[in-house]
Design a protein around this motif. Structure first.
Motif, short mmCIF file in Angstrom:
data_model
loop_
_atom_site.label_atom_id
_atom_site.label_comp_id
_atom_site.label_asym_id
_atom_site.label_seq_id
_atom_site.Cartn_x
_atom_site.Cartn_y
_atom_site.Cartn_z
N ALA A 1 -0.21 -5.48 -8.02
CA ALA A 1 0.50 -4.35 -8.63
C ALA A 1 -0.46 -3.19 -8.93
CB ALA A 1 1.21 -4.80 -9.90
N LEU A 2 -1.78 -3.44 -8.87
CA LEU A 2 -2.76 -2.39 -9.16
C LEU A 2 -2.90 -1.40 -8.01
CD1 LEU A 2 -5.62 -4.48 -10.80
CD2 LEU A 2 -3.84 -3.15 -11.93
N TYR A 3 -2.47 -1.77 -6.80
CA TYR A 3 -2.67 -0.91 -5.64
C TYR A 3 -1.49 -1.05 -4.68
CZ TYR A 3 -4.04 -5.23 -3.30
OH TYR A 3 -4.05 -6.50 -2.79
N ALA A 4 -1.40 -0.09 -3.76
CA ALA A 4 -0.42 -0.15 -2.68
C ALA A 4 -1.15 0.18 -1.39
CB ALA A 4 0.71 0.84 -2.92
N GLU A 5 -1.04 -0.71 -0.42
CA GLU A 5 -1.69 -0.48 0.87
C GLU A 5 -0.80 0.41 1.72
OE1 GLU A 5 -3.96 -2.94 4.39
OE2 GLU A 5 -2.83 -4.04 2.89
N THR A 6 -1.40 1.38 2.40
CA THR A 6 -0.62 2.32 3.21
C THR A 6 -0.06 1.60 4.45
OG1 THR A 6 -2.56 3.02 4.46
CG2 THR A 6 -2.02 4.28 2.46
N ALA A 7 1.05 2.14 4.98
CA ALA A 7 1.72 1.53 6.12
C ALA A 7 0.84 1.53 7.36
CB ALA A 7 3.03 2.25 6.40
N GLU A 8 0.13 2.64 7.60
CA GLU A 8 -0.74 2.69 8.78
C GLU A 8 -1.90 1.72 8.66
OE1 GLU A 8 -1.70 6.28 6.19
OE2 GLU A 8 0.10 5.69 7.25
N SER A 9 -2.37 1.46 7.45
CA SER A 9 -3.44 0.50 7.24
C SER A 9 -2.96 -0.91 7.58
CB SER A 9 -3.92 0.55 5.79
OG SER A 9 -4.82 -0.49 5.52
N ILE A 10 -1.76 -1.25 7.16
CA ILE A 10 -1.20 -2.56 7.47
C ILE A 10 -1.04 -2.72 8.98
CG2 ILE A 10 0.85 -4.02 7.23
CD1 ILE A 10 1.21 -2.74 4.43
N ALA A 11 -0.52 -1.68 9.65
CA ALA A 11 -0.33 -1.73 11.10
C ALA A 11 -1.67 -1.88 11.82
CB ALA A 11 0.40 -0.48 11.57
N LEU B 1 -4.66 0.93 -13.45
CA LEU B 1 -6.05 0.59 -13.77
C LEU B 1 -6.07 -0.65 -14.64
CD1 LEU B 1 -7.40 4.14 -14.65
CD2 LEU B 1 -7.58 2.94 -12.48
N SER B 2 -7.07 -1.49 -14.42
CA SER B 2 -7.22 -2.69 -15.22
C SER B 2 -8.68 -3.13 -15.18
CB SER B 2 -6.33 -3.81 -14.70
OG SER B 2 -6.53 -4.99 -15.45
N VAL B 3 -9.16 -3.67 -16.29
CA VAL B 3 -10.51 -4.22 -16.34
C VAL B 3 -10.45 -5.74 -16.45
CG1 VAL B 3 -11.59 -2.17 -17.31
CG2 VAL B 3 -10.63 -3.91 -18.83
N VAL B 4 -9.25 -6.29 -16.48
CA VAL B 4 -9.06 -7.73 -16.64
C VAL B 4 -8.58 -8.33 -15.33
CG1 VAL B 4 -7.81 -9.52 -17.92
CG2 VAL B 4 -8.47 -7.40 -19.05
N ARG B 5 -9.23 -9.39 -14.89
CA ARG B 5 -8.84 -10.08 -13.66
C ARG B 5 -7.75 -11.07 -14.00
NH1 ARG B 5 -11.60 -11.10 -8.54
NH2 ARG B 5 -11.01 -13.12 -7.71
N ARG B 6 -6.61 -10.91 -13.37
CA ARG B 6 -5.46 -11.79 -13.63
C ARG B 6 -5.00 -12.41 -12.33
NH1 ARG B 6 -2.74 -8.04 -18.05
NH2 ARG B 6 -4.19 -8.55 -19.72
N GLY B 7 -3.82 -12.97 -12.34
CA GLY B 7 -3.27 -13.63 -11.16
C GLY B 7 -3.03 -12.65 -10.02
#
Length: 132
Positions: free
Chosen positions: A83-93, A71-77
């Protein structure tokens, strides 16, 4: 990564910090428009995502399924935002498959161009155009 001490952050703020939307107002509008689902349900901008929540985010032609990792409330690079999230493999496919279909033109409607004079008359007759 979280700047607040209580560990709570609004969903619209998190989406903005994770760089899914350029502004918080766009993130809020997307949530209110039903483009973001949390745990399979529509949600409000004030919803507080938790680590491990699964979000479905639709943006344009793309539909992403991501799992909240931090979780973060600050917008960074961008590297820190990813690093705040991970996309699922089926979503990428799914996204790659849809992009290939769009590139190949499989989803678009193909026409032979402008209708001829005869085809225009037939269209007007079919629609019941009585302007003549």
């Amino acid at each position: 990564m979280n700047e607040k001490d209580d560990g709570k952050v609004r969903l619209d703020k998190w989406l903005w910090a994770a760089r899914f939307y350029k502004t918080r107002a766009l993130a809020k509008a997307a949530i209110e428009g039903g483009k973001v689902h949390c745990r399979g349900e529509r949600c409000k901008p004030s919803k507080e995502p938790r680590i491990g929540d699964e979000l479905l985010i639709r943006s344009g032609f793309d539909e992403r399924t991501v799992v909240v990792q931090a979780l973060s409330v600050v917008r960074r690079g961008a590297p820190e935002a990813q690093a705040l999230y991970a996309e699922t493999a089926e979503s990428i496919a799914r996204r790659e498959h849809a992009a290939l279909q769009r590139k190949a033109g499989a989803l678009g409607v193909e026409t032979d161009g402008r209708p001829s004079k005869k085809q225009r008359r037939q269209l007007q007759q079919f629609r019941g155009n009585q302007d003549q």
